[in-house]
Write an enzyme that holds these catalytic residues in place. Structure first.
Site, PDB file in Angstrom:
ATOM      1  N   LYS A  22       0.833  -1.208   0.000  1.00  0.00           N
ATOM      2  CA  LYS A  22       0.000   0.000   0.000  1.00  0.00           C
ATOM      3  C   LYS A  22       0.868   1.259   0.000  1.00  0.00           C
ATOM      4  O   LYS A  22       0.603   2.209  -0.739  1.00  0.00           O
ATOM      5  CB  LYS A  22      -0.905   0.001   1.231  1.00  0.00           C
ATOM      6  CG  LYS A  22      -1.681   1.299   1.453  1.00  0.00           C
ATOM      7  CD  LYS A  22      -2.540   1.234   2.694  1.00  0.00           C
ATOM      8  CE  LYS A  22      -1.781   1.510   3.973  1.00  0.00           C
ATOM      9  NZ  LYS A  22      -1.624   2.958   4.227  1.00  0.00           N
ATOM     10  N   ASN A  23       1.902   1.262   0.824  1.00  0.00           N
ATOM     11  CA  ASN A  23       2.718   2.459   0.990  1.00  0.00           C
ATOM     12  C   ASN A  23       3.658   2.705  -0.179  1.00  0.00           C
ATOM     13  O   ASN A  23       4.362   3.725  -0.199  1.00  0.00           O
ATOM     14  CB  ASN A  23       3.512   2.376   2.296  1.00  0.00           C
ATOM     15  CG  ASN A  23       2.609   2.500   3.509  1.00  0.00           C
ATOM     16  OD1 ASN A  23       1.497   3.023   3.427  1.00  0.00           O
ATOM     17  ND2 ASN A  23       3.072   1.996   4.643  1.00  0.00           N
ATOM     18  N   ARG A  95      -4.284  10.032   4.775  1.00  0.00           N
ATOM     19  CA  ARG A  95      -3.214  11.017   4.889  1.00  0.00           C
ATOM     20  C   ARG A  95      -2.328  11.055   3.647  1.00  0.00           C
ATOM     21  O   ARG A  95      -1.698  12.073   3.365  1.00  0.00           O
ATOM     22  CB  ARG A  95      -2.358  10.722   6.117  1.00  0.00           C
ATOM     23  CG  ARG A  95      -3.054  10.947   7.445  1.00  0.00           C
ATOM     24  CD  ARG A  95      -2.106  10.762   8.604  1.00  0.00           C
ATOM     25  NE  ARG A  95      -0.982  11.668   8.529  1.00  0.00           N
ATOM     26  CZ  ARG A  95      -0.995  12.929   8.970  1.00  0.00           C
ATOM     27  NH1 ARG A  95      -2.088  13.417   9.512  1.00  0.00           N
ATOM     28  NH2 ARG A  95       0.067  13.688   8.869  1.00  0.00           N
ATOM     29  N   CYS A 119      -5.415  16.475  10.621  1.00  0.00           N
ATOM     30  CA  CYS A 119      -4.034  16.944  10.620  1.00  0.00           C
ATOM     31  C   CYS A 119      -3.995  18.447  10.835  1.00  0.00           C
ATOM     32  O   CYS A 119      -4.699  19.199  10.176  1.00  0.00           O
ATOM     33  CB  CYS A 119      -3.357  16.600   9.298  1.00  0.00           C
ATOM     34  SG  CYS A 119      -1.636  17.078   9.231  1.00  0.00           S
ATOM     35  N   ARG A 124       3.359  18.571  12.985  1.00  0.00           N
ATOM     36  CA  ARG A 124       3.042  17.419  12.160  1.00  0.00           C
ATOM     37  C   ARG A 124       3.862  17.443  10.882  1.00  0.00           C
ATOM     38  O   ARG A 124       4.238  18.496  10.387  1.00  0.00           O
ATOM     39  CB  ARG A 124       1.549  17.405  11.822  1.00  0.00           C
ATOM     40  CG  ARG A 124       0.631  17.419  13.028  1.00  0.00           C
ATOM     41  CD  ARG A 124       0.760  16.172  13.865  1.00  0.00           C
ATOM     42  NE  ARG A 124       0.226  15.014  13.156  1.00  0.00           N
ATOM     43  CZ  ARG A 124       0.217  13.786  13.650  1.00  0.00           C
ATOM     44  NH1 ARG A 124       0.734  13.553  14.839  1.00  0.00           N
ATOM     45  NH2 ARG A 124      -0.291  12.790  12.974  1.00  0.00           N
ATOM     46  N   PRO A 125       4.119  16.276  10.272  1.00  0.00           N
ATOM     47  CA  PRO A 125       4.979  16.226   9.093  1.00  0.00           C
ATOM     48  C   PRO A 125       4.516  17.051   7.912  1.00  0.00           C
ATOM     49  O   PRO A 125       5.329  17.426   7.080  1.00  0.00           O
ATOM     50  CB  PRO A 125       4.979  14.722   8.750  1.00  0.00           C
ATOM     51  CG  PRO A 125       4.741  14.041  10.044  1.00  0.00           C
ATOM     52  CD  PRO A 125       3.793  14.949  10.793  1.00  0.00           C
ATOM     53  N   VAL A 126       3.187  17.343   7.794  1.00  0.00           N
ATOM     54  CA  VAL A 126       2.738  18.105   6.628  1.00  0.00           C
ATOM     55  C   VAL A 126       3.419  19.467   6.567  1.00  0.00           C
ATOM     56  O   VAL A 126       3.627  20.021   5.485  1.00  0.00           O
ATOM     57  CB  VAL A 126       1.196  18.254   6.642  1.00  0.00           C
ATOM     58  CG1 VAL A 126       0.724  19.188   7.735  1.00  0.00           C
ATOM     59  CG2 VAL A 126       0.693  18.718   5.288  1.00  0.00           C
ATOM     60  N   GLN A 128       6.502  19.939   7.072  1.00  0.00           N
ATOM     61  CA  GLN A 128       7.765  19.693   6.379  1.00  0.00           C
ATOM     62  C   GLN A 128       7.559  19.706   4.858  1.00  0.00           C
ATOM     63  O   GLN A 128       8.423  20.187   4.117  1.00  0.00           O
ATOM     64  CB  GLN A 128       8.359  18.355   6.824  1.00  0.00           C
ATOM     65  CG  GLN A 128       8.614  18.240   8.324  1.00  0.00           C
ATOM     66  CD  GLN A 128       9.585  19.289   8.825  1.00  0.00           C
ATOM     67  OE1 GLN A 128      10.679  19.449   8.283  1.00  0.00           O
ATOM     68  NE2 GLN A 128       9.184  20.022   9.854  1.00  0.00           N
ATOM     69  N   ASP A 315       4.801   0.546  12.300  1.00  0.00           N
ATOM     70  CA  ASP A 315       3.658  -0.160  11.717  1.00  0.00           C
ATOM     71  C   ASP A 315       3.604  -1.633  12.102  1.00  0.00           C
ATOM     72  O   ASP A 315       2.632  -2.317  11.778  1.00  0.00           O
ATOM     73  CB  ASP A 315       3.678  -0.033  10.192  1.00  0.00           C
ATOM     74  CG  ASP A 315       3.096   1.287   9.708  1.00  0.00           C
ATOM     75  OD1 ASP A 315       2.568   2.037  10.543  1.00  0.00           O
ATOM     76  OD2 ASP A 315       3.164   1.555   8.492  1.00  0.00           O
ATOM     77  N   ILE A 337       7.697   7.027  17.437  1.00  0.00           N
ATOM     78  CA  ILE A 337       7.270   7.674  16.193  1.00  0.00           C
ATOM     79  C   ILE A 337       5.948   8.420  16.353  1.00  0.00           C
ATOM     80  O   ILE A 337       5.841   9.613  16.055  1.00  0.00           O
ATOM     81  CB  ILE A 337       7.160   6.642  15.053  1.00  0.00           C
ATOM     82  CG1 ILE A 337       8.473   5.862  14.898  1.00  0.00           C
ATOM     83  CG2 ILE A 337       6.792   7.346  13.744  1.00  0.00           C
ATOM     84  CD1 ILE A 337       9.660   6.699  14.530  1.00  0.00           C
ATOM     85  N   ARG A 407      -8.470  -0.849   4.755  1.00  0.00           N
ATOM     86  CA  ARG A 407      -7.640   0.204   4.166  1.00  0.00           C
ATOM     87  C   ARG A 407      -6.246  -0.312   3.810  1.00  0.00           C
ATOM     88  O   ARG A 407      -5.607   0.219   2.908  1.00  0.00           O
ATOM     89  CB  ARG A 407      -7.485   1.373   5.143  1.00  0.00           C
ATOM     90  CG  ARG A 407      -8.702   2.255   5.302  1.00  0.00           C
ATOM     91  CD  ARG A 407      -8.390   3.433   6.215  1.00  0.00           C
ATOM     92  NE  ARG A 407      -7.103   4.015   5.850  1.00  0.00           N
ATOM     93  CZ  ARG A 407      -6.101   4.246   6.701  1.00  0.00           C
ATOM     94  NH1 ARG A 407      -6.226   3.953   7.971  1.00  0.00           N
ATOM     95  NH2 ARG A 407      -4.972   4.778   6.276  1.00  0.00           N
TER      96      ARG A 407
END
Length: 428
Positions: A22-23, A95, A119, A124-126, A128, A315, A337, A407
């Site tokens: 998926k990733n 996300r 988010c 948060r990473p967004v 970045q 994960d 994480i 998902r």
């Protein structure tokens, strides 16, 4: 909502085929937006997140079709892309939607992408993503829940291009690395990504982009170098096998006992997990195109800490905790994480697990057996951990809200049944 009904106590045996990751599939579907030529992806998993991403690109005017004769094959043609926008209605549950931002900016010079559901801009990473693309020359405004981005026009009025630059993120971010990697392929000049994520899915994305004509070096290391080109072309690419699905089944066999061969799984993508499984007492044997696991009786509980790849993946934390719950001894799990990655613990306690949480640390005392009960999934990997717990619990376990599971796992219950588990989907 659908549920999974599990009758525990069965060992697992046979073979299982690991689906595409998926990733990897999600960013690669976004990478197809970088060209006006067809891109064919093979080994695409049949997951709800993939369905959502296909709806997203189709909403932009892109053709995206699954092959009827080969269900794992998807062909994307972005020649007719007419609306470089990712609306909230389509991305609120996923996300990974932020991955459309870089490709749309790089090819079309503009993009409007909803912030993923839940988010907030800040640590948060967004954040970045925004900082990195701004460093490449994009103007990005965040308002009304959207990132509105554009590249300023050139002095002669022509559409501008992103500019190559040096990007060092404040934290290791997988989706950030992927967004910059895709955007930089069409930027002017050279881009260097420092503190880059090293996950196999990033290497797979880079391999796909190289097939499309990109110039990339260093993928899989902390420093990636991209030399921008004016255009990319289409390609055919096979999505790498899902290491998290493979790791989940490895933990399931280790907990329930048995002998299972995982086809297409790669040991080199699961070093940290396999090391812990071997220390626990499982026999894990790599082969050409497969991994075999053999386990018998209660294993030894293992302490670990989650960290960026190639360390122990966050994960896989919940699934390994399900194994620890029925192993000999006491273990300590440190989550570094995500701050909310222990939401499965309360449900596992309902099944009889002995777990105490102190901040980012979970202390577990293994028990001889769990007891079946009704539990509720809170997120994707929590769902998987509850399924594993149900496989080893006495009696029946009913896992509710398994839309989370759908998902990220391609036909999990069917694959487990193929290994001998008593598990069925209960339709609402």
């Amino acid at each position: 909502m659908d549920k999974l009904l599990i009758k525990g106590g069965k060992s697992l045996s046979g073979t299982v085929t690991i689906s595409g990751a998926k990733n990897a599939a999600l960013p690669e579907l976004c990478a197809a937006l970088l060209t006006d030529e067809p891109v064919t992806l093979e080994n695409v998993p049949q997951l709800q997140d993939v369905v959502t991403m296909l709806k997203l690109v189709r909403n932009m005017g892109v053709s995206a079709e699954r092959s009827l004769s080969q269900p794992g094959t998807v062909t994307v043609n972005a020649a007719g892309l007419s609306s470089p926008e990712a609306p909230y209605e389509l991305v609120k549950t996923m996300r990974a939607s932020v991955l459309a931002l870089g490709p749309l900016l790089a090819r079309f010079g503009e993009a409007t992408v909803s912030l993923p559901g839940g988010c907030a801009i800040g640590s948060r990473p967004v954040e970045q993503h925004i900082k990195g693309l701004q460093a490449m020359g994009a103007e990005i405004l965040v308002e009304h829940g959207y990132m509105i981005a554009k590249i300023p026009a050139k002095a002669n009025g022509e559409r501008g291009r992103l500019k190559g630059c040096h990007i060092t993120t404040d934290m290791v971010t997988v989706t950030g690395t992927e967004n910059f990697l895709m955007a930089a392929t069409l930027a002017e000049g050279e881009t260097i990504l420092e503190n880059a994520a090293q996950e196999p899915e990033i290497v797979d994305l880079a391999d796909m982009l190289i097939r499309m004509g990109a110039h990339i070096e260093g993928q899989g290391t902390r420093r990636i170098r991209i030399q921008g080109v004016e255009r990319l072309h289409g390609c055919t690419h096979r999505v790498v096998a899902d290491r998290i699905e493979a790791g989940t089944f490895l933990c399931a066999v280790a907990a329930a006992g048995g002998d299972v061969t995982l086809l297409h799984a790669r040991c080199d993508h699961l070093d940290a997990v396999i090391e812990k499984l071997r220390e626990a007492g499982a026999v894990v044997t790599p082969g050409e195109g497969f991994v075999r696991i053999q386990a018998q009786g209660r294993l030894k509980a293992q302490s670990f800490r989650t960290t960026e790849y190639p360390g122990f993946p966050t994960d896989m934390q919940a699934q390994f905790m399900a194994l620890n719950a029925v192993s000999h001894g006491t273990s300590t799990v440190l989550e570094t994480i995500f701050e909310n990655r222990f939401m499965h613990v309360n449900e596992m306690v309902r099944l009889g697990a002995k777990i105490q949480i102190e901040g980012k640390v979970a202390v577990m005392e293994g028990v001889e057996r769990l007891s079946g009960a009704t539990v509720m999934a809170t997120d994707l990997r929590a769902s998987a951990s509850l399924v594993i717990a149900g496989l080893v619990a006495d009696g029946e376990t009913l896992v509710d809200r398994i839309y989370h599971l759908d998902r990220g796992y391609d036909q999990m219950e069917a694959k487990l049944r193929g290994m001998g588990a008593e598990i069925e989907r209960v339709r609402s």
